[in-house]
Design an enzyme around this catalytic site. Sequence first.
Site, PDB file in Angstrom:
ATOM      1  N   GLU A  57       3.974   0.473 -10.717  1.00  0.00           N
ATOM      2  CA  GLU A  57       4.819   0.130 -10.658  1.00  0.00           C
ATOM      3  C   GLU A  57       6.512   1.029 -10.861  1.00  0.00           C
ATOM      4  OE1 GLU A  57       6.580  -3.052  -9.182  1.00  0.00           O
ATOM      5  OE2 GLU A  57       4.395  -4.116  -9.308  1.00  0.00           O
ATOM      6  N   GLN A  62      -3.286  -4.925 -35.254  1.00  0.00           N
ATOM      7  CA  GLN A  62      -3.412  -4.799 -36.880  1.00  0.00           C
ATOM      8  C   GLN A  62      -3.337  -5.468 -36.980  1.00  0.00           C
ATOM      9  OE1 GLN A  62      -3.575  -1.447 -37.155  1.00  0.00           O
ATOM     10  NE2 GLN A  62      -3.862  -1.219 -39.531  1.00  0.00           N
ATOM     11  N   PRO A  70      -4.575   8.962  -3.616  1.00  0.00           N
ATOM     12  CA  PRO A  70      -5.644   9.635  -4.542  1.00  0.00           C
ATOM     13  C   PRO A  70      -4.610  11.100  -4.156  1.00  0.00           C
ATOM     14  CG  PRO A  70      -7.104   8.875  -2.430  1.00  0.00           C
ATOM     15  CD  PRO A  70      -5.420   8.687  -2.350  1.00  0.00           C
ATOM     16  N   GLY A  77      -6.646  -7.370 -37.855  1.00  0.00           N
ATOM     17  CA  GLY A  77      -7.502  -7.014 -38.715  1.00  0.00           C
ATOM     18  C   GLY A  77      -8.918  -6.210 -37.840  1.00  0.00           C
ATOM     19  N   THR A 136       5.726   5.729 -13.600  1.00  0.00           N
ATOM     20  CA  THR A 136       5.641   5.243 -14.763  1.00  0.00           C
ATOM     21  C   THR A 136       6.445   5.016 -14.998  1.00  0.00           C
ATOM     22  OG1 THR A 136       5.236   7.253 -14.807  1.00  0.00           O
ATOM     23  CG2 THR A 136       3.437   6.692 -14.383  1.00  0.00           C
ATOM     24  N   GLY A 159       1.481  -1.166  -0.234  1.00  0.00           N
ATOM     25  CA  GLY A 159       0.374   0.360  -0.196  1.00  0.00           C
ATOM     26  C   GLY A 159       0.838   1.429  -0.405  1.00  0.00           C
TER      27      GLY A 159
END
Length: 382
Positions: free
Chosen positions: A366, A339, A128, A342, A368, A124
């Site tokens: 973990e 891609q 926020p 398709g 950016t 943890g």
Amino acid sequence: MDFSLTEPERELAELCRDFAQKEIATRAPAAWEEARCPTDLLREMGELGLLGMLVPEEWGGIGMSTVGFVAAMEQIGLADQSVAAAWQAHVTIGSLPLFLFGNDEQRDRWLRPLAEGRTLGAFGLTEPDAGSDARGIRTRAERRDDGWLINGRKTFISNAGTDMSFGVTLLARTGPADSQAPRYASFVVEKDTPGFTMGAKMRGIGWKGLDTRELYFDDVWVPDDHLVGDPDLGLGQFLRTLEVGRISIAALSLSLTQAVLDLAMDYARDRVQFGQPISKFQAVQFKLADIATELEAARWLTYRAASLRDAGQPFQKEAAMAKLKASRLAAWAASEAVQIHGGVGYMLESPVARFYCDAKVLEIGEGTNEIQHLVIARALGC
Ligand SMILES: Cc1cc2nc3c(=O)[nH]c(=O)nc-3n(C[C@H](O)[C@H](O)[C@H](O)COP(=O)(O)OP(=O)(O)OC[C@H]3O[C@@H](n4cnc5c(N)ncnc54)[C@H](O)[C@@H]3O)c2cc1C
């Protein structure tokens, strides 16, 4: 440099390949569809010893090398990314704070059940208002009655809310609230502790089988023996743990890239347009050749970071490089593989679409990729 596997590492990779193909590949897609964490699979992985991968036998684990862990991940992640994500979060950030910084009593009490696969571990850190800026956390722990009173909120926490979860190892601020030099400590909060509650499972673009939630701490009191490691150095402990997590995300990215390459190769050989398989068109061949080449480069970086850790050498820069390279590759390769498929690739019924959804988070979790750039630039001396 030789990254060939030792006999125990090879045997482990084979065990993981068999379990992944027989059990994970067949059962995990339903859990992804239902956005449910398949703890039945995680329990079975625990019975095989896979949940105590990086923990020594003395504490209930199998004491595998980091290189062996990466090789195992390459097999597990090929079958399903959500299971692999939950597993790797448990093995690294969910268990390592207790192994690396806990005392023997704490290891016996909390790490052993984690390593033996009886419980699932959670880490943890994020809040926020504090993600990349870990120093900005607001969750506070104050000394109270031979223990600590914890108040705050964590977000995006994986593995804390399942029927296997034991609770969470969290980071909190200590010392005066207005201090210009805040201190941090980490604590174990078990799941039935009064005042500890959590929100519903969050809904992501991918990793739908991973249990990720907000956690709330309202006057949660824990005794002194729940403090893990140094009472002032908790932030450093958490950041060190994340360095191993980065090797793990790099390995997860390798497995995703290999999976989408295999799917795209099979599809390109089968799909006929203009009278020939699309694999005969140079535009398609170049995409596949690029993915295969980049994958080999990312694999070398990842095994290099893992082998440095195993050798007891600094690996922070190499782990950041591996995570940056491999996760960027996974996101790009997944897009190219769709891609090549398709319209079929756009539909969630096709496995490649699921991998595409699972790929983006690899560039976020973990640390950016922007934060990986910062770590690498600092290591270069910037
Ligand atoms: C599925 C999932 C599972 C997760 N599991 C866990 C978990 O188990 N435990 C846990 O603690 N956390 C967990 N996280 C949180 C994750 O680690 C954070 O999302 C991540 O660290 C980024 O933090 P943030 O989301 O607050 O983004 P922010 O830090 O707000 O970043 C927003 C953007 O700003 C950029 N940015 C920020 N600072 C800088 C800078 N100095 N220079 C350049 N760019 C910058 C970022 O790179 C990003 O692009 C999880 C997240 C997800 C999505």
